[in-house]
Design a protein around this motif. Structure first.
Motif, PDB file in Angstrom:
ATOM      1  N   LYS A 437      -5.400  31.373 -15.913  1.00  0.00           N
ATOM      2  CA  LYS A 437      -6.112  32.060 -16.633  1.00  0.00           C
ATOM      3  C   LYS A 437      -5.162  32.608 -18.084  1.00  0.00           C
ATOM      4  O   LYS A 437      -5.459  32.833 -19.017  1.00  0.00           O
ATOM      5  N   ASP A 438      -3.819  32.767 -17.622  1.00  0.00           N
ATOM      6  CA  ASP A 438      -2.724  33.026 -18.604  1.00  0.00           C
ATOM      7  C   ASP A 438      -2.632  31.913 -19.513  1.00  0.00           C
ATOM      8  O   ASP A 438      -2.646  32.127 -20.888  1.00  0.00           O
ATOM      9  N   PHE A 439      -2.355  30.774 -18.919  1.00  0.00           N
ATOM     10  CA  PHE A 439      -2.462  29.608 -19.920  1.00  0.00           C
ATOM     11  C   PHE A 439      -3.707  29.445 -20.603  1.00  0.00           C
ATOM     12  O   PHE A 439      -3.448  28.939 -21.763  1.00  0.00           O
ATOM     13  N   VAL A 440      -4.716  29.288 -20.096  1.00  0.00           N
ATOM     14  CA  VAL A 440      -6.121  29.120 -20.948  1.00  0.00           C
ATOM     15  C   VAL A 440      -6.076  30.284 -22.127  1.00  0.00           C
ATOM     16  O   VAL A 440      -6.581  29.734 -23.170  1.00  0.00           O
ATOM     17  N   ALA A 441      -5.689  31.296 -22.104  1.00  0.00           N
ATOM     18  CA  ALA A 441      -5.567  32.470 -23.117  1.00  0.00           C
ATOM     19  C   ALA A 441      -4.690  31.877 -24.297  1.00  0.00           C
ATOM     20  O   ALA A 441      -5.159  32.012 -25.421  1.00  0.00           O
ATOM     21  N   TYR A 442      -3.413  31.417 -23.523  1.00  0.00           N
ATOM     22  CA  TYR A 442      -2.504  30.706 -24.654  1.00  0.00           C
ATOM     23  C   TYR A 442      -3.180  29.629 -25.357  1.00  0.00           C
ATOM     24  O   TYR A 442      -2.915  29.509 -26.498  1.00  0.00           O
ATOM     25  N   VAL A 443      -3.785  28.832 -24.613  1.00  0.00           N
ATOM     26  CA  VAL A 443      -4.558  27.262 -25.264  1.00  0.00           C
ATOM     27  C   VAL A 443      -5.524  27.787 -26.404  1.00  0.00           C
ATOM     28  O   VAL A 443      -5.334  27.267 -27.307  1.00  0.00           O
ATOM     29  N   LYS A 444      -6.365  29.037 -26.014  1.00  0.00           N
ATOM     30  CA  LYS A 444      -7.338  29.277 -27.204  1.00  0.00           C
ATOM     31  C   LYS A 444      -6.515  30.081 -28.279  1.00  0.00           C
ATOM     32  O   LYS A 444      -7.069  29.782 -29.319  1.00  0.00           O
ATOM     33  N   GLU A 445      -5.481  30.570 -27.987  1.00  0.00           N
ATOM     34  CA  GLU A 445      -4.771  31.170 -29.377  1.00  0.00           C
ATOM     35  C   GLU A 445      -4.045  30.213 -30.073  1.00  0.00           C
ATOM     36  O   GLU A 445      -3.999  30.297 -31.396  1.00  0.00           O
ATOM     37  N   LYS A 446      -3.368  29.080 -29.310  1.00  0.00           N
ATOM     38  CA  LYS A 446      -2.413  28.347 -30.028  1.00  0.00           C
ATOM     39  C   LYS A 446      -3.135  26.846 -30.475  1.00  0.00           C
ATOM     40  O   LYS A 446      -2.671  26.116 -31.422  1.00  0.00           O
TER      41      LYS A 446
END
Length: 672
Positions: A437-446
């Motif tokens: 979930k931390d990586f998913v949030a990063y993907v959505k931002e970047k």
């Protein structure tokens, strides 16, 4: 036996003495030197700052302990007042401090071994100046292999043509995708600009992106490189010259402004004027340089300092200018040179060259830390901190997540499917899990739209960035604990920002806004702000001989000086310019050449071109007081000093200072 005992005692005493001194120093460091308000200040807190600012650093005038004590107390009181006003809680302060901390952290997040290699490389390159041209074939850094190959082959074809003898500059104009290679026409917003035909001028280390720099320094003079890849694409580089580095240059010039596309008759006239000025200079062996600058240079911003430019390096000035500087000895004057801006007569005032490695290394190291080449060092640090903080990747969970990524990620529209286990651990740092979930949030931002990669390739690129950033952020959080020097530097910057913000609030802006107080201060101190002897004069400059008789007739006929401009416009008298105003000595060379007597008219013809200047003295004024408007800058500065003095006295009342004189004596003895 006794001699042995004596020797043993002596050796032990020698070994123990540094230990005893260190213990004594440690005990002194912990003692309270003073109390400011209700806050104790230890000897170490004072000594660290005193040593750094007066003994370790190069200062013009070192202060005694007692002199510095007053500065230290005032500084600490101001910081305490800033904290009392809660300036350290503002979003602006936190953002600014975070920015400085990020910069300060860079040296602590690099590998010494890699940095040393880069340092040696940078120094060797700094010893030489390169002049080179290039042809750029653009290629996105994330381009597909097929597109990358296509760009490379195009660059290779152009290189082959250049190697066979085709003019490199003409190839640059035809094929380079660097816009500066081609001429640009004038628009409403921008004047016309000549293309450089691929010529990038002179540069040295750090002036170009690192791959380009490396390609240029690895190519011999007169040769053409293989295509060099950078984030911009492929560069074919031709090295025109490799010369010993000028370093920082001090030069002065007489500048005659002329557009690069000026008509032939204007070009010829300006060249003749430049040659005349040079000949005039040579007749007096250059001794009349300052006079010539004052009379002829169109760069009026440098006239008052003899045409001296701000110090520059080779990449900051057009190559034609640098070529002349490289050919001159100190204080020698070069023949006029044409650049795209006009004609320059250049006098070389000085050049630093490059110092020893020991002298240059500190500055080079700082630049390496800010440059893309520092990534080499960062990669080594990443490997080190992954080991130190026990980074452990869960390959099984990573692969499982990557299998769920679809093509929406290429459109920057990725959303995880219901099959994704958001709580699965991707990796741990010191046993602490980082989850999907931390990586998913990063993907959505970047995530950004992609054209040249597959979904899996792009997802792995993002994962690599995410895991690296997470690891480095974790290491960054522990810097203060790991490095006391870093902690002290951050504290210094924190206090400095607070001091600046408080001074702005209590002194600088306050003085500007307090118009009543400013007026009252000026009235009390009006005698400090005086004009010297002045004249009110009209200066008429005539640049073409056909206009001279008409302007002269107007002046001799007594045409009101205030009406000259409108009368000349009415009578279509061109190439004549009027300036009027008050002048002190040194403000205008032509006014200085004129007798300061009311009614005097002085006609001053040029000795190098067709210009004539008339100076008409209208009024002579004795020294008088400046109005507040005329002296506002000086008055405001002095008023700020008065406000600060009163404010500091108030701080002393709010935060009483109590100094332990016995401890202070020990500190004095320490720094005798």
């Amino acid at each position: 036996m006794k001699n042995f005992d004596f020797l043993k005692t002596f050796v032990l005493a020698s070994l123990l003495m540094p230990m005893l001194c260190a213990n004594a120093q440690s005990k002194l460091d912990k003692q309270v030197l003073m109390t400011i308000g209700d806050k104790p200040v230890t000897v170490k807190e004072f000594s660290d700052v005193y040593y750094k600012n007066n003994l370790k650093s190069e200062v013009i005038e070192r202060k005694s302990v007692d002199d510095y004590l007053d500065l230290f107390v005032t500084f600490r009181m101001k910081v305490m007042e800033a904290e009392a006003q809660q300036l350290d809680t503002s979003a602006k302060f936190k953002k600014e401090l975070a920015g400085y901390r990020k910069q300060l952290a860079k040296p602590f997040m690099s590998s010494d071994d890699i940095t040393d290699e880069l340092l040696q490389e940078a120094y060797q390159r700094e010893l030489k100046d390169i002049r080179a041209s290039h042809i750029l074939i653009r290629c996105d850094k994330h381009a597909l292999p097929s597109d990358t190959l296509k760009a490379y082959n195009k660059a290779m074809d152009i290189r082959k043509r250049a190697m066979k003898g085709e003019d490199f500059g003409e190839l640059a104009v035809r094929y380079s995708e660097d816009p500066s290679a081609k001429d640009t026409k004038a628009t409403d917003e921008m004047p016309a600009r000549p293309g450089n035909h691929g010529d990038l001028g002179y540069f040295t280390v750090f002036n170009m992106v690192y791959p380009f720099e490396t390609g240029a320094y690895n190519t011999k003079e007169g040769e053409i490189s293989m295509p060099v890849r950078s984030d911009f694409g492929y560069h074919v580089i031709k090295v025109q010259s490799v010369t010993d580095a000028l370093g920082t240059v001090q030069a002065a010039h007489i500048f005659l402004q002329l557009p690069f596309d000026a008509p032939a008759d204007e070009e010829a006239a300006m060249k003749q004027k430049a040659d005349n000025i040079y000949d005039e200079l040579m007749q007096q062996d250059g001794k009349n340089w300052n006079e010539a600058v004052n009379k002829y240079s169109d760069d009026r911003g440098t006239v008052t300092r003899g045409g001296a430019l701000s110090n520059f390096t080779v990449s900051r000035i057009v190559p034609e200018f640098i070529e002349v500087c490289k050919s001159l000895e100190i204080n020698e004057i070069g023949k006029p040179v044409r650049t795209s801006y006009g004609y320059h007569i250049i006098k070389l005032l000085g050049k630093t060259g490059v110092g020893t490695f020991e002298k240059e290394s500190k500055g080079l190291k700082e630049r390496i830390e800010k440059d893309s080449r520092s990534k080499k060092s960062e990669e080594a640090v990443l490997k080190q901190v992954r080991k130190e903080y026990k980074f452990n990747a869960n390959d099984k969970n990573i692969e499982a997540f990557m299998a769920t990524v679809d093509s929406t990620i290429l459109n920057a529209a990725y959303e995880p499917s219901g099959k994704v286990d958001m709580d699965a651990t991707l990796f741990t740092i010191d046993g602490q899990p980082t989850k999907v979930k931390d990586f998913v949030a990063y993907v959505k931002e970047k995530q950004t739209p992609q054209r040249y990669v597959t979904p899996a390739t792009y997802a792995y690129q993002l994962y690599e960035s995410f895991s690296n950033e997470t690891m480095m952020d974790y290491a960054d959080l522990h810097l203060e604990d790991k490095y006391p020097d870093f902690k002290a530097m951050v504290q210094e910057y924190r206090d400095g920002i607070l001091l600046f913000d408080l001074m702005d609030r209590e002194v600088w802006t306050k003085a500007v806004k307090d118009t009543t107080g400013l007026k009252e201060f000026h009235a009390r101190n009006a005698a400090k702000y005086m004009w010297g002897d002045r004249v009110l004069a009209t200066v008429v400059t005539v640049t073409r001989p056909e206009s001279l008789p008409k302007v002269k007739a107007l002046i001799e006929d007594g045409t009101p000086l205030d009406s000259l401009r409108s009368v000349m416009s009415r009578d279509s008298i061109n190439y004549a310019f009027v300036r009027k105003g008050y002048f002190q000595k040194g403000d205008n060379q032509y006014v200085d050449q004129t007798e300061w007597k009311e009614g005097v008219v002085n006609e001053i013809p040029s000795t190098v071109d067709q210009t004539t200047v008339f100076v008409c003295i209208r009024e002579v004024r004795q020294p008088e007081q400046k109005t507040l408007k005329e002296a506002k800058g000086l008055v405001t500065s002095d008023y700020q000093a008065e406000l600060e003095d009163k404010w500091v006295k108030a701080l002393h009342e709010k935060y009483p200072v109590r100094i332990d004189e016995k401890v202070l004596d020990k500190v004095r003895n320490l720094y005798k």
